[in-house]
Write an enzyme that holds these catalytic residues in place. Structure first.
Site, PDB file in Angstrom:
ATOM      1  N   LYS A   1      43.166  38.676  31.011  1.00  0.00           N
ATOM      2  CA  LYS A   1      43.109  37.976  29.730  1.00  0.00           C
ATOM      3  C   LYS A   1      42.347  38.811  28.689  1.00  0.00           C
ATOM      4  O   LYS A   1      42.717  39.929  28.426  1.00  0.00           O
ATOM      5  CB  LYS A   1      42.495  36.589  29.949  1.00  0.00           C
ATOM      6  CG  LYS A   1      43.095  35.833  31.161  1.00  0.00           C
ATOM      7  CD  LYS A   1      44.546  35.558  30.957  1.00  0.00           C
ATOM      8  CE  LYS A   1      45.282  34.797  32.060  1.00  0.00           C
ATOM      9  NZ  LYS A   1      44.936  34.873  33.416  1.00  0.00           N
TER      10      LYS A   1
ATOM     11  N   ARG B   1      40.016  51.850  48.856  1.00  0.00           N
ATOM     12  CA  ARG B   1      39.785  50.402  49.028  1.00  0.00           C
ATOM     13  C   ARG B   1      38.291  50.084  49.032  1.00  0.00           C
ATOM     14  O   ARG B   1      37.872  49.001  48.636  1.00  0.00           O
ATOM     15  CB  ARG B   1      40.462  49.880  50.314  1.00  0.00           C
ATOM     16  CG  ARG B   1      40.258  48.388  50.531  1.00  0.00           C
ATOM     17  CD  ARG B   1      41.250  47.785  51.528  1.00  0.00           C
ATOM     18  NE  ARG B   1      41.321  48.498  52.772  1.00  0.00           N
ATOM     19  CZ  ARG B   1      40.405  48.458  53.754  1.00  0.00           C
ATOM     20  NH1 ARG B   1      39.334  47.694  53.625  1.00  0.00           N
ATOM     21  NH2 ARG B   1      40.566  49.153  54.860  1.00  0.00           N
TER      22      ARG B   1
ATOM     23  N   TYR C   1      41.323  26.180  36.080  1.00  0.00           N
ATOM     24  CA  TYR C   1      42.609  26.848  36.312  1.00  0.00           C
ATOM     25  C   TYR C   1      43.118  26.388  37.688  1.00  0.00           C
ATOM     26  O   TYR C   1      42.419  26.555  38.703  1.00  0.00           O
ATOM     27  CB  TYR C   1      42.391  28.367  36.262  1.00  0.00           C
ATOM     28  CG  TYR C   1      43.624  29.151  36.599  1.00  0.00           C
ATOM     29  CD1 TYR C   1      44.749  29.091  35.785  1.00  0.00           C
ATOM     30  CD2 TYR C   1      43.680  29.934  37.738  1.00  0.00           C
ATOM     31  CE1 TYR C   1      45.898  29.794  36.102  1.00  0.00           C
ATOM     32  CE2 TYR C   1      44.823  30.651  38.057  1.00  0.00           C
ATOM     33  CZ  TYR C   1      45.922  30.570  37.236  1.00  0.00           C
ATOM     34  OH  TYR C   1      47.051  31.267  37.556  1.00  0.00           O
TER      35      TYR C   1
ATOM     36  N   ASP D   1      33.442  30.846  35.901  1.00  0.00           N
ATOM     37  CA  ASP D   1      34.646  31.544  35.439  1.00  0.00           C
ATOM     38  C   ASP D   1      34.488  31.729  33.927  1.00  0.00           C
ATOM     39  O   ASP D   1      34.564  30.767  33.165  1.00  0.00           O
ATOM     40  CB  ASP D   1      35.889  30.687  35.766  1.00  0.00           C
ATOM     41  CG  ASP D   1      37.190  31.375  35.362  1.00  0.00           C
ATOM     42  OD1 ASP D   1      37.153  32.270  34.488  1.00  0.00           O
ATOM     43  OD2 ASP D   1      38.251  30.994  35.902  1.00  0.00           O
TER      44      ASP D   1
HETATM   45  C1  LIG Z   1      40.587  30.614  33.504  1.00  0.00           C
HETATM   46  C2  LIG Z   1      41.348  31.417  34.519  1.00  0.00           C
HETATM   47  N1  LIG Z   1      40.745  31.794  35.656  1.00  0.00           N
HETATM   48  C3  LIG Z   1      41.393  32.513  36.598  1.00  0.00           C
HETATM   49  C4  LIG Z   1      42.725  32.867  36.447  1.00  0.00           C
HETATM   50  C5  LIG Z   1      43.426  33.649  37.529  1.00  0.00           C
HETATM   51  O1  LIG Z   1      43.597  34.973  37.139  1.00  0.00           O
HETATM   52  P1  LIG Z   1      44.798  35.948  37.581  1.00  0.00           P
HETATM   53  O2  LIG Z   1      46.071  35.378  37.039  1.00  0.00           O
HETATM   54  O3  LIG Z   1      44.409  37.264  36.987  1.00  0.00           O
HETATM   55  O4  LIG Z   1      44.817  35.970  39.081  1.00  0.00           O
HETATM   56  C6  LIG Z   1      43.402  32.489  35.277  1.00  0.00           C
HETATM   57  C7  LIG Z   1      44.810  32.851  35.078  1.00  0.00           C
HETATM   58  O5  LIG Z   1      45.490  32.332  34.221  1.00  0.00           O
HETATM   59  C8  LIG Z   1      42.680  31.739  34.289  1.00  0.00           C
HETATM   60  O6  LIG Z   1      43.279  31.341  33.149  1.00  0.00           O
END
Ligand SMILES: Cc1ncc(COP(=O)(O)O)c(C=O)c1O
Length: 401
Positions: free
Chosen positions: A208, A58, A111, A183
């Site tokens: 992704k 961890r 998101y 992000d």
């Molecule tokens: C732009 C974006 N940021 C963050 C996330 C969150 O990621 P996770 O699903 O891996 O927790 C997503 C998920 O779809 C996303 O599209």
């Protein structure tokens, strides 16, 4: 191997590689929860940070560490912090950098859960927020307060595909003593490196493009400075949202082909976007590679390519969106994005169905909006698939939700 002087593609293949006692060509999966100390003094020294070596998975693990090093190098940052999911990364960033009374200014069309975490949960602990269309940086400037600690931007944003000027928002954030968090999931470090443009913290849902094979959920944070690493890493460790070594191995394998996957997917995306723009049943297309995109020029300046995400609006509205979902054959009807396979979804009836109609519209999520994550199949096959699905949509469909 020191890879800092190498080009981006060489870094993709070699960054994070470690010297293995058996000469393993790739970083192996250290599937262990704990690490033996050489003796009592060595155990004490590792805890005190006086001796190299891992302690407990961890807190850190060689397989995960290799991925962290690789992504930090690709983002031109100080260090990487791998997490169990993209939301794990978001949680660690918020909890490490915000306190009761802190204010955050964020992109309205982020998101959903990254906004929901603040609005529904951290607000209970006294965190204050303002969400605005950050593609107009004047909105950011006007929202700053003396208590603003963080400007949080997603660019291009999901699914509205709005682009925010990172240099400008970095400047605004820093003049108010706040950090800029970006992000970078939609662009990946291959197309956009926010730290070079002034960001302090960058993160990804590696689920992704970075992993790219729709077989892992994971996240990673990259900090610009050692100080930010020292603030966020212990929080992530105590939150317990660390990445598992097996996850890290798969993600690191995906990293090696990031540029060739994106090159191919974005070439497909350009052809598909042009085709969609000329289609009589399509009202408009949002793809940063098209001249019709309102921030096409800005995207050209801060990204090295337009990427593989397209949003488009069907003239037939909500029902047409659902019909398209039921009739695509090659594209997989699924949420998520950034994989080698093309994925399609209808935000108004799926990912964003929980929002009110008014909130959806404010975030640019119209009833007939379709989000299309372009994969690496043949463009002709994807276009033929969309064409046959479009044909099945009657000319007149209702547009209620
Ligand atoms: C732009 C974006 N940021 C963050 C996330 C969150 O990621 P996770 O699903 O891996 O927790 C997503 C998920 O779809 C996303 O599209």
């Amino acid at each position: 191997m020191d890879t800092k002087h190498l080009g981006f593609n060489s870094k993709l293949v070699h960054a994070g590689a470690h010297r293995d006692p058996y000469g393993s060509a790739v970083v192996p999966i250290y599937q262990t929860s704990t690490f033996a100390f050489e003796n009592a003094q060595n155990g004490a020294d590792r805890f005190a940070g006086l001796a190299d070596g891992f302690i407990y998975t961890r807190l850190g693990n060689p397989t995960t560490h290799a991925l962290e090093q690789a992504i930090a190098e690709l983002e031109n940052g100080y260090a990487g912090i791998a997490t169990s999911s993209g939301m794990g990364a978001v949680s660690a960033i918020y909890m490490a950098l915000l306190s009761a009374g802190s204010h955050i200014v964020g992109t309205a069309s982020v998101y959903g859960p990254s906004r929901g975490l603040i609005e529904k949960h951290l607000s209970r602990f006294g965190v204050e927020f303002t969400y605005v269309d950050t593609s107009d940086t004047e909105n950011v400037r006007k929202s700053m307060r003396p208590t603003t600690r963080m400007v949080y931007v997603e660019t291009p944003s999901n699914p509205a595909m709005l682009v925010t000027d990172l240099k400008e928002v970095a400047d605004i954030a820093h003049r108010h003593g706040a950090v800029l968090v970006v992000d970078n999931t939609f662009a990946s470090p291959y197309l956009q490196r926010p730290i070079d443009l002034g960001a302090d913290v960058v993160f990804h849902s590696v689920t992704k493009f970075i992993n790219g094979h729709a077989d892992v959920v994971g996240g990673i944070i990259v900090t610009k400075t050692a100080e930010l690493d020292r603030t966020i890493r212990p929080l992530m460790i105590n939150l317990g949202c660390n990445m598992d070594p097996h996850q890290a191995f798969l993600v690191h394998r995906g990293v090696k082909t990031l540029s060739i996957r994106i090159e191919r997917a974005q070439a497909n995306a350009m052809r598909i976007a042009v085709w969609l723009e000329a289609h009589p049943k399509v009202a408009w297309v949002r793809y940063v590679g098209l001249r019709s995109h309102p921030q096409h020029e800005l995207a050209r300046r801060q990204m090295s390519g337009p990427g593989a995400m397209i949003s488009f609006e069907l003239k037939g509205g909500f029902d047409a969106g659902r019909m398209l979902m039921d009739n695509v054959r090659l594209a997989t009807l699924a949420v998520s994005l950034g994989g080698v396979e093309t994925l399609v979804e209808h935000p108004a009836s799926m990912t964003h169905a929980g929002m009110s109609h008014a909130d959806r519209l404010e975030g640019g999520i119209t009833d007939g909006l379709v989000r299309y994550s372009v994969g690496i199949e043949d463009a002709e096959d994807l276009i033929a698939d969309l064409a046959q699905a479009m044909e099945r949509i009657p000319d007149r469909t209702s547009s209620h939700s």
